[in-house]
Design an enzyme around this catalytic site. Structure first.
Site, PDB file in Angstrom:
ATOM      1  N   PHE A   1      27.306 -39.994  13.391  1.00 50.03           N
ATOM      2  CA  PHE A   1      26.931 -41.163  12.586  1.00 50.03           C
ATOM      3  C   PHE A   1      26.331 -42.243  13.471  1.00 50.03           C
ATOM      4  CE2 PHE A   1      27.495 -45.094  10.307  1.00 50.03           C
ATOM      5  CZ  PHE A   1      27.246 -44.746   8.985  1.00 50.03           C
ATOM      6  N   GLU A   2      26.980 -42.524  14.604  1.00 51.42           N
ATOM      7  CA  GLU A   2      26.454 -43.529  15.516  1.00 51.42           C
ATOM      8  C   GLU A   2      25.130 -43.076  16.117  1.00 51.42           C
ATOM      9  OE1 GLU A   2      27.810 -46.228  19.392  1.00 51.42           O
ATOM     10  OE2 GLU A   2      29.249 -44.874  18.433  1.00 51.42           O
TER      11      GLU A   2
ATOM     12  N   ASP B   1      25.731 -50.808  13.011  1.00 46.12           N
ATOM     13  CA  ASP B   1      24.335 -50.624  13.413  1.00 46.12           C
ATOM     14  C   ASP B   1      23.390 -51.408  12.497  1.00 46.12           C
ATOM     15  OD1 ASP B   1      24.905 -49.011  11.239  1.00 46.12           O
ATOM     16  OD2 ASP B   1      23.608 -47.364  11.870  1.00 46.12           O
TER      17      ASP B   1
ATOM     18  N   THR C   1      29.818 -40.544  17.860  1.00 47.81           N
ATOM     19  CA  THR C   1      29.804 -39.634  16.715  1.00 47.81           C
ATOM     20  C   THR C   1      28.369 -39.384  16.251  1.00 47.81           C
ATOM     21  OG1 THR C   1      29.971 -41.425  15.109  1.00 47.81           O
ATOM     22  CG2 THR C   1      32.042 -40.506  15.953  1.00 47.81           C
TER      23      THR C   1
ATOM     24  N   GLU D   1      41.600 -44.206   4.723  1.00 45.98           N
ATOM     25  CA  GLU D   1      40.345 -43.702   4.155  1.00 45.98           C
ATOM     26  C   GLU D   1      40.551 -43.469   2.663  1.00 45.98           C
ATOM     27  OE1 GLU D   1      36.979 -43.013   3.329  1.00 45.98           O
ATOM     28  OE2 GLU D   1      37.054 -43.074   5.530  1.00 45.98           O
TER      29      GLU D   1
ATOM     30  N   ASP E   1      30.727 -49.635   5.537  1.00 48.72           N
ATOM     31  CA  ASP E   1      29.603 -49.614   4.608  1.00 48.72           C
ATOM     32  C   ASP E   1      28.889 -50.967   4.658  1.00 48.72           C
ATOM     33  OD1 ASP E   1      27.859 -49.454   2.411  1.00 48.72           O
ATOM     34  OD2 ASP E   1      29.257 -48.182   1.291  1.00 48.72           O
TER      35      ASP E   1
END
Length: 237
Positions: free
Chosen positions: A218-219, A180, A216, A94, A144
């Protein structure tokens, strides 16, 4: 492909600033000596000196399968995976120090010992820092998307990535991806189908959702916005 260590040529992110919280600052000071591998740098703050090496059996003190996650974010997926699979070693890559600090905090809270973190540009880690053929799996979940067309060239999964990931993967090792964004999913599939280093490890249009990936926030956000989650899995030839 760019020569190893050409950080600017293969940069797939913009490193945004941001202050860490007091807890994150404390985590960095107290926990990074155990969790964080100090990367010798080349040209930039997230670059990798091409002569540097991360040796798994030295970092973890044992011989075990290795799973690498690129873009671990806040660490939710990899902390969950490493805490539930103590027989496997995990490596999170990261570039945002606040995310790494959060990952260290959660890993320490869960008593995780089989996780290490690297703050660096992922392609350089795969090209030179990791020993060739050292990873059993590489995970890239929700990279991203650079959804503006003029920014698509920054996407991590682009022609030549098969060679980068393939170098780090063991023969038969798996590259797992999820996104996604439909157009990025299509690009991933088109790119990787054409790469000689990897082959499909799924039938049909898309792979089944990887059950080793925790759901998560985010998902869930992508799902709530009506976007389909698409998985892909490729095997090192």
């Amino acid at each position: 492909m760019p020569e190893p260590g050409t950080h600017r040529d293969i940069l797939s992110f913009v490193r945004r600033g941001g202050r860490m919280s007091e807890a994150q600052e404390r985590a960095w000071k107290e926990l990074s000596p155990f969790y964080l591998f100090e990367v010798p740098r080349a040209a930039g703050v997230t670059s990798v000196d091409p002569s540097a090496r991360f040796t798994p059996h030295e970092a973890y003190g044992r011989e075990a399968p290795l799973i690498v996650e690129i873009g671990s974010g806040q660490g939710h997926a990899i902390v969950n995976a490493s805490s539930s699979r103590p027989d496997i070693d995990f490596l999170a890559i990261e570039v945002y120090d606040s995310g790494l600090a959060r990952t260290m905090l959660d890993a320490d809270r869960e008593g995780v010992k089989n996780l290490r973190l690297i703050e660096a540009n992922a392609p350089e880690v795969l090209q030179t820092l990791l020993p060739e053929g050292s990873a059993d799996e590489i995970w890239i979940f929700f990279p991203d998307p650079w959804h503006k067309k003029r920014h698509n060239k920054r996407r991590l999964i682009s022609p030549g990535f098969g060679a980068i990931a393939g170098r780090a993967l063991k023969p038969g090792g798996l590259l797992r991806l999820a996104t996604d964004w439909e157009d990025y999913a299509l690009q991933m599939r088109e790119v990787l189908d054409a790469e000689p280093e990897v082959e499909r490890a799924f039938d049909g249009e898309w792979a089944e959702r990887f059950d080793g990936r925790i759901m998560t926030a985010f998902e869930r956000k992508g799902i709530d916005k009506g976007r389909d989650i698409r998985d892909l899995t490729y095997r090192r030839v």
